[in-house]
Design a protein around this motif. Sequence first.
Motif, PDB file in Angstrom:
ATOM      1  N   VAL A 149      -6.544  37.223 -27.537  1.00  0.00           N
ATOM      2  CA  VAL A 149      -6.043  38.601 -27.618  1.00  0.00           C
ATOM      3  C   VAL A 149      -4.839  38.647 -28.552  1.00  0.00           C
ATOM      4  CG1 VAL A 149      -5.002  40.489 -26.317  1.00  0.00           C
ATOM      5  CG2 VAL A 149      -6.870  39.158 -25.313  1.00  0.00           C
ATOM      6  N   SER A 150      -4.879  39.536 -29.532  1.00  0.00           N
ATOM      7  CA  SER A 150      -3.753  39.674 -30.454  1.00  0.00           C
ATOM      8  C   SER A 150      -2.922  40.927 -30.188  1.00  0.00           C
ATOM      9  CB  SER A 150      -4.251  39.697 -31.906  1.00  0.00           C
ATOM     10  OG  SER A 150      -5.144  40.776 -32.110  1.00  0.00           O
ATOM     11  N   SER A 151      -3.517  41.901 -29.482  1.00  0.00           N
ATOM     12  CA  SER A 151      -2.802  43.129 -29.125  1.00  0.00           C
ATOM     13  C   SER A 151      -2.777  43.241 -27.608  1.00  0.00           C
ATOM     14  CB  SER A 151      -3.493  44.365 -29.718  1.00  0.00           C
ATOM     15  OG  SER A 151      -3.481  44.321 -31.129  1.00  0.00           O
ATOM     16  N   LEU A 152      -1.589  43.114 -27.035  1.00  0.00           N
ATOM     17  CA  LEU A 152      -1.445  43.191 -25.586  1.00  0.00           C
ATOM     18  C   LEU A 152      -1.217  44.631 -25.144  1.00  0.00           C
ATOM     19  CD1 LEU A 152       0.931  40.149 -24.949  1.00  0.00           C
ATOM     20  CD2 LEU A 152      -1.560  40.207 -24.808  1.00  0.00           C
ATOM     21  N   VAL A 153      -1.605  44.934 -23.923  1.00  0.00           N
ATOM     22  CA  VAL A 153      -1.368  46.246 -23.330  1.00  0.00           C
ATOM     23  C   VAL A 153      -0.432  46.053 -22.150  1.00  0.00           C
ATOM     24  CG1 VAL A 153      -2.403  48.294 -22.288  1.00  0.00           C
ATOM     25  CG2 VAL A 153      -3.677  46.998 -24.029  1.00  0.00           C
ATOM     26  N   PHE A 154       0.806  46.497 -22.304  1.00  0.00           N
ATOM     27  CA  PHE A 154       1.810  46.369 -21.241  1.00  0.00           C
ATOM     28  C   PHE A 154       1.698  47.576 -20.314  1.00  0.00           C
ATOM     29  CE2 PHE A 154       5.353  43.485 -23.166  1.00  0.00           C
ATOM     30  CZ  PHE A 154       4.435  42.458 -23.284  1.00  0.00           C
ATOM     31  N   VAL A 155       1.461  47.298 -19.033  1.00  0.00           N
ATOM     32  CA  VAL A 155       1.378  48.365 -18.037  1.00  0.00           C
ATOM     33  C   VAL A 155       2.478  48.140 -17.002  1.00  0.00           C
ATOM     34  CG1 VAL A 155      -1.043  48.943 -18.340  1.00  0.00           C
ATOM     35  CG2 VAL A 155      -0.469  47.029 -16.896  1.00  0.00           C
ATOM     36  N   PRO A 156       3.471  49.025 -16.935  1.00  0.00           N
ATOM     37  CA  PRO A 156       4.575  48.825 -16.001  1.00  0.00           C
ATOM     38  C   PRO A 156       4.184  48.953 -14.538  1.00  0.00           C
ATOM     39  CG  PRO A 156       5.181  50.335 -17.773  1.00  0.00           C
ATOM     40  CD  PRO A 156       3.704  50.151 -17.836  1.00  0.00           C
ATOM     41  N   GLY A 157       3.085  49.655 -14.260  1.00  0.00           N
ATOM     42  CA  GLY A 157       2.714  49.877 -12.871  1.00  0.00           C
ATOM     43  C   GLY A 157       1.224  50.091 -12.704  1.00  0.00           C
ATOM     44  N   LYS A 158       0.841  50.388 -11.456  1.00  0.00           N
ATOM     45  CA  LYS A 158      -0.566  50.538 -11.101  1.00  0.00           C
ATOM     46  C   LYS A 158      -1.206  51.736 -11.793  1.00  0.00           C
ATOM     47  CE  LYS A 158      -4.149  49.327  -8.585  1.00  0.00           C
ATOM     48  NZ  LYS A 158      -4.916  48.103  -8.935  1.00  0.00           N
ATOM     49  N   ILE A 159      -0.430  52.795 -12.005  1.00  0.00           N
ATOM     50  CA  ILE A 159      -0.984  53.980 -12.664  1.00  0.00           C
ATOM     51  C   ILE A 159      -1.485  53.617 -14.055  1.00  0.00           C
ATOM     52  CG2 ILE A 159      -0.435  56.278 -13.585  1.00  0.00           C
ATOM     53  CD1 ILE A 159       1.659  56.513 -11.347  1.00  0.00           C
ATOM     54  N   GLY A 160      -0.634  52.969 -14.823  1.00  0.00           N
ATOM     55  CA  GLY A 160      -1.025  52.584 -16.173  1.00  0.00           C
ATOM     56  C   GLY A 160      -2.191  51.612 -16.180  1.00  0.00           C
ATOM     57  N   GLU A 161      -2.177  50.660 -15.246  1.00  0.00           N
ATOM     58  CA  GLU A 161      -3.254  49.667 -15.189  1.00  0.00           C
ATOM     59  C   GLU A 161      -4.599  50.337 -14.935  1.00  0.00           C
ATOM     60  OE1 GLU A 161      -4.566  45.753 -12.533  1.00  0.00           O
ATOM     61  OE2 GLU A 161      -2.679  46.793 -12.136  1.00  0.00           O
ATOM     62  N   ASP A 162      -4.657  51.208 -13.938  1.00  0.00           N
ATOM     63  CA  ASP A 162      -5.918  51.869 -13.602  1.00  0.00           C
ATOM     64  C   ASP A 162      -6.412  52.755 -14.737  1.00  0.00           C
ATOM     65  OD1 ASP A 162      -5.856  50.634 -11.157  1.00  0.00           O
ATOM     66  OD2 ASP A 162      -5.108  52.388 -10.068  1.00  0.00           O
ATOM     67  N   LEU A 163      -5.513  53.505 -15.361  1.00  0.00           N
ATOM     68  CA  LEU A 163      -5.915  54.412 -16.426  1.00  0.00           C
ATOM     69  C   LEU A 163      -6.286  53.653 -17.695  1.00  0.00           C
ATOM     70  CD1 LEU A 163      -3.289  57.246 -15.877  1.00  0.00           C
ATOM     71  CD2 LEU A 163      -5.719  57.274 -15.291  1.00  0.00           C
ATOM     72  N   ALA A 164      -5.630  52.533 -17.950  1.00  0.00           N
ATOM     73  CA  ALA A 164      -5.990  51.712 -19.109  1.00  0.00           C
ATOM     74  C   ALA A 164      -7.427  51.220 -18.990  1.00  0.00           C
ATOM     75  CB  ALA A 164      -5.029  50.536 -19.238  1.00  0.00           C
ATOM     76  N   CYS A 165      -7.780  50.755 -17.800  1.00  0.00           N
ATOM     77  CA  CYS A 165      -9.162  50.307 -17.584  1.00  0.00           C
ATOM     78  C   CYS A 165     -10.137  51.473 -17.658  1.00  0.00           C
ATOM     79  CB  CYS A 165      -9.279  49.617 -16.228  1.00  0.00           C
ATOM     80  SG  CYS A 165      -8.414  48.038 -16.125  1.00  0.00           S
ATOM     81  N   ALA A 166      -9.717  52.632 -17.139  1.00  0.00           N
ATOM     82  CA  ALA A 166     -10.602  53.805 -17.124  1.00  0.00           C
ATOM     83  C   ALA A 166     -10.963  54.273 -18.526  1.00  0.00           C
ATOM     84  CB  ALA A 166      -9.945  54.936 -16.342  1.00  0.00           C
ATOM     85  N   CYS A 167     -10.068  54.075 -19.489  1.00  0.00           N
ATOM     86  CA  CYS A 167     -10.358  54.542 -20.847  1.00  0.00           C
ATOM     87  C   CYS A 167     -10.921  53.427 -21.729  1.00  0.00           C
ATOM     88  CB  CYS A 167      -9.137  55.185 -21.495  1.00  0.00           C
ATOM     89  SG  CYS A 167      -7.875  54.028 -22.028  1.00  0.00           S
ATOM     90  N   GLY A 168     -11.223  52.279 -21.128  1.00  0.00           N
ATOM     91  CA  GLY A 168     -11.924  51.243 -21.860  1.00  0.00           C
ATOM     92  C   GLY A 168     -11.087  50.157 -22.476  1.00  0.00           C
ATOM     93  N   LEU A 169      -9.782  50.137 -22.204  1.00  0.00           N
ATOM     94  CA  LEU A 169      -8.972  49.025 -22.698  1.00  0.00           C
ATOM     95  C   LEU A 169      -9.338  47.763 -21.910  1.00  0.00           C
ATOM     96  CD1 LEU A 169      -5.548  50.855 -23.072  1.00  0.00           C
ATOM     97  CD2 LEU A 169      -6.957  49.944 -24.920  1.00  0.00           C
ATOM     98  N   PRO A 170      -9.481  46.624 -22.581  1.00  0.00           N
ATOM     99  CA  PRO A 170      -9.987  45.421 -21.905  1.00  0.00           C
ATOM    100  C   PRO A 170      -8.993  44.877 -20.885  1.00  0.00           C
ATOM    101  CG  PRO A 170      -9.286  44.900 -24.141  1.00  0.00           C
ATOM    102  CD  PRO A 170      -9.235  46.393 -24.016  1.00  0.00           C
ATOM    103  N   ARG A 171      -9.507  44.530 -19.716  1.00  0.00           N
ATOM    104  CA  ARG A 171      -8.643  43.998 -18.664  1.00  0.00           C
ATOM    105  C   ARG A 171      -7.950  42.713 -19.110  1.00  0.00           C
ATOM    106  NH1 ARG A 171      -7.614  45.015 -13.542  1.00  0.00           N
ATOM    107  NH2 ARG A 171      -9.175  46.688 -13.459  1.00  0.00           N
ATOM    108  N   GLY A 172      -8.616  41.947 -19.956  1.00  0.00           N
ATOM    109  CA  GLY A 172      -8.031  40.698 -20.414  1.00  0.00           C
ATOM    110  C   GLY A 172      -6.811  40.871 -21.287  1.00  0.00           C
ATOM    111  N   ALA A 173      -6.591  42.094 -21.795  1.00  0.00           N
ATOM    112  CA  ALA A 173      -5.423  42.370 -22.632  1.00  0.00           C
ATOM    113  C   ALA A 173      -4.266  42.947 -21.832  1.00  0.00           C
ATOM    114  CB  ALA A 173      -5.794  43.340 -23.754  1.00  0.00           C
ATOM    115  N   LEU A 174      -4.525  43.307 -20.567  1.00  0.00           N
ATOM    116  CA  LEU A 174      -3.511  43.969 -19.756  1.00  0.00           C
ATOM    117  C   LEU A 174      -2.488  42.972 -19.218  1.00  0.00           C
ATOM    118  CD1 LEU A 174      -5.436  46.345 -20.002  1.00  0.00           C
ATOM    119  CD2 LEU A 174      -5.234  46.734 -17.550  1.00  0.00           C
TER     120      LEU A 174
END
Length: 373
Positions: free
Chosen positions: A200-225
């Motif tokens: 993974v070259s682009s990480l997705v920083f999620v400060p909390g559960k809201i961001g984590e759930d919505l990131a997955c919901a819109c198709g961002l890869p869990r492995g980048a979270l």
Amino acid sequence: MTKKLQGGYTTGACAAAGVMAALLFLRGGTPAQVKLSALDGTTLVIPVRRVQATEDGAEAEIVKFSGDDPDITNGVSVFTRVRELPAGSGLHFRAGEGIGTVTKPGLSVPVGAPAINPGPQKLIRQAAQSALGTTTEPDIEVTISIPAGLKLARQTLNPVLGVEGGISVIGTTGVLRPMSEEGFKNSLVPQIDVAIAAGVSSLVFVPGKIGEDLACACGLPRGALVQTSNFIGFMLDRAAERQVERVLLFGHIGKLVKVAAGNFYTHNRISDARLETMAAYAAAAGLPADGVRQVLAANTTEDALAVIDAAGLQRVYSRLAAQASCRSERHVFGKLHVGTVLLTLAGRVLGMDETAREIGGGYHWNIASLSRA
């Protein structure tokens, strides 16, 4: 007078104590407790609940004691089974019930190995040598089991890190001191290492559960979270050290608007200024004085959004997102590129900057699905 917090011992120290107790038992002893030297030189005296013979060796049970540290393994039983091997075989580790196995590269033990960290391995080796009265490599097989581990693993980052089947045997020295902020921050960093090892070259920083759930919901890869908790600046620094190319900050405006104001430790008792920041940017965009006062008097950022929305100043959110990215890049002296997406509790996308669009587009996200929420 401030109460002095009581320390305890790690799961690694429990396993080491179990190995020592089992080896002493095999040599005719009946230890009620064992004394071992932690890797920092601290002497640990650890009670032995039970030790008994097995068909090919011995097994000891040690109860984990965490002191005043809020450790989820406090009070659980750690079972250590020892089997002696032919001379020259060396020390071998096996994962028993409730101990995870590493399935992703990037951690301190290789893929396929039991999730027994280097510190505990060293402490176990040292304990075995002490019990055997030798300085050479012990010829034993050690199987560690924590029956409660499979359930407890759901409360850890192990599923994110690719440790499957249970918890990890951890501990740097063997001594468990009440959890420090530094210790908690450092426990978050392996997420970055696992993502990098996966390419993974682009990480997705999620400060909390809201961001984590919505990131997955819109198709961002869990492995980048990567979960950052309140330590966004700290995690940006660690990503920059590892030469990560880009980071997407993805979460609720209540957290990330603080970053726009240059606050990188977002705990509400340490930094706030959420409403003040929103009021300042809304005022700069043309919000009348009465509206500014309403934003400043709002109970929550969600309440403040209603005021800004009613004034038709939704463009403020993208400006705040861009500023959060700008301040983040400045924080790491331009060593990586940052994009930001601001969201509501309901999952509505408030604003984002161009770098966020580039990162998300690279992952073929479906951000429009959130925008309709």
